[in-house]
Write an enzyme that holds these catalytic residues in place. Structure first.
Site, short mmCIF file in Angstrom:
data_model
loop_
_atom_site.label_atom_id
_atom_site.label_comp_id
_atom_site.label_asym_id
_atom_site.label_seq_id
_atom_site.Cartn_x
_atom_site.Cartn_y
_atom_site.Cartn_z
NE ARG A 58 -53.44 83.69 29.32
CZ ARG A 58 -53.39 82.64 30.15
NH1 ARG A 58 -53.61 82.81 31.44
NH2 ARG A 58 -53.11 81.44 29.70
CD GLU A 95 -46.33 74.40 26.39
OE1 GLU A 95 -47.06 75.40 26.39
OE2 GLU A 95 -45.10 74.46 26.35
#
Ligand code: AMP
Length: 175
Positions: A58, A95
């Site tokens: 992205r 994460e």
């Protein structure tokens, strides 16, 4: 324009407990995509940046636009085994899980002023690893830009102390 209105929250993706911030809903609309690009370009223009580095995948959506608009070259930071020539690499924590990123060894000239872009700052592990790559290659990280910064318990900014960080939308992490 409130860019946050264009970001879709997808609960429990890719795993249970993650609130995934989906930027495809921001970049599929011309006006919000243009606004996000323009804001980042305005911030970093006239800073002497000669290379924009972005993290797959992205990061490339904005990274190429930024490089073009800032008059800089574009450098791909990729997952392992994707780049064809000699690479340097860094291991980092996400994460959710751990991973490695790579960059071509000859991507950056010594002392070049580099802008790092990724779509989202969470724990800061990816961006820190990318900064390490840029500095290993001899570049100077002039700034780090994100569309989204998750604030609160992840403490992404703490991992990037000393760097100039710009984020367009700050979203508190839900516990
Ligand atoms: P971190 O290394 O923890 O700062 O994670 C940043 C990277 O993981 C970025 O490339 C993001 O695209 C992706 N990422 C991490 N958390 C999320 C999230 N909640 N929503 C969307 N992307 C995420």
């Amino acid at each position: 324009m409130n860019l946050e209105d264009y970001i879709r929250n997808v609960p429990n993706f890719p795993i249970e407990g993650i609130q995934f911030k989906d930027v495809t809903t921001l970049c599929k609309v011309h006006s919000s995509f243009k606004e996000s690009c323009d804001r980042l370009v305005n911030y970093f223009k006239d800073k002497g940046i000669t290379k924009v580095c972005a993290v797959e995948a992205r990061g490339y959506i904005w990274g190429g636009v930024l490089a073009y608009q800032l008059g800089a070259g574009f450098i791909l930071i990729r997952k392992p085994g994707k780049l064809p020539a000699e690479t340097i690499s860094e291991i980092y924590e996400l994460e959710y899980g751990t991973d490695t990123i790579e960059m071509h060894k000859d991507a950056i000239e010594k002392d070049e002023r580099v802008l790092l872009f990724d779509d989202l700052l969470a724990t800061g592990g990816t961006a820190k690893a990318a900064c390490n790559l840029i500095e290993k290659a001899g570049g100077i990280v002039n700034g780090i830009a994100f569309v989204i910064e998750l604030t609160g318990s992840l403490h992404g900014r703490d991992k990037l102390k000393g760097y100039n960080i710009v984020s367009l939308v700050k979203i508190p992490v839900e516990e």
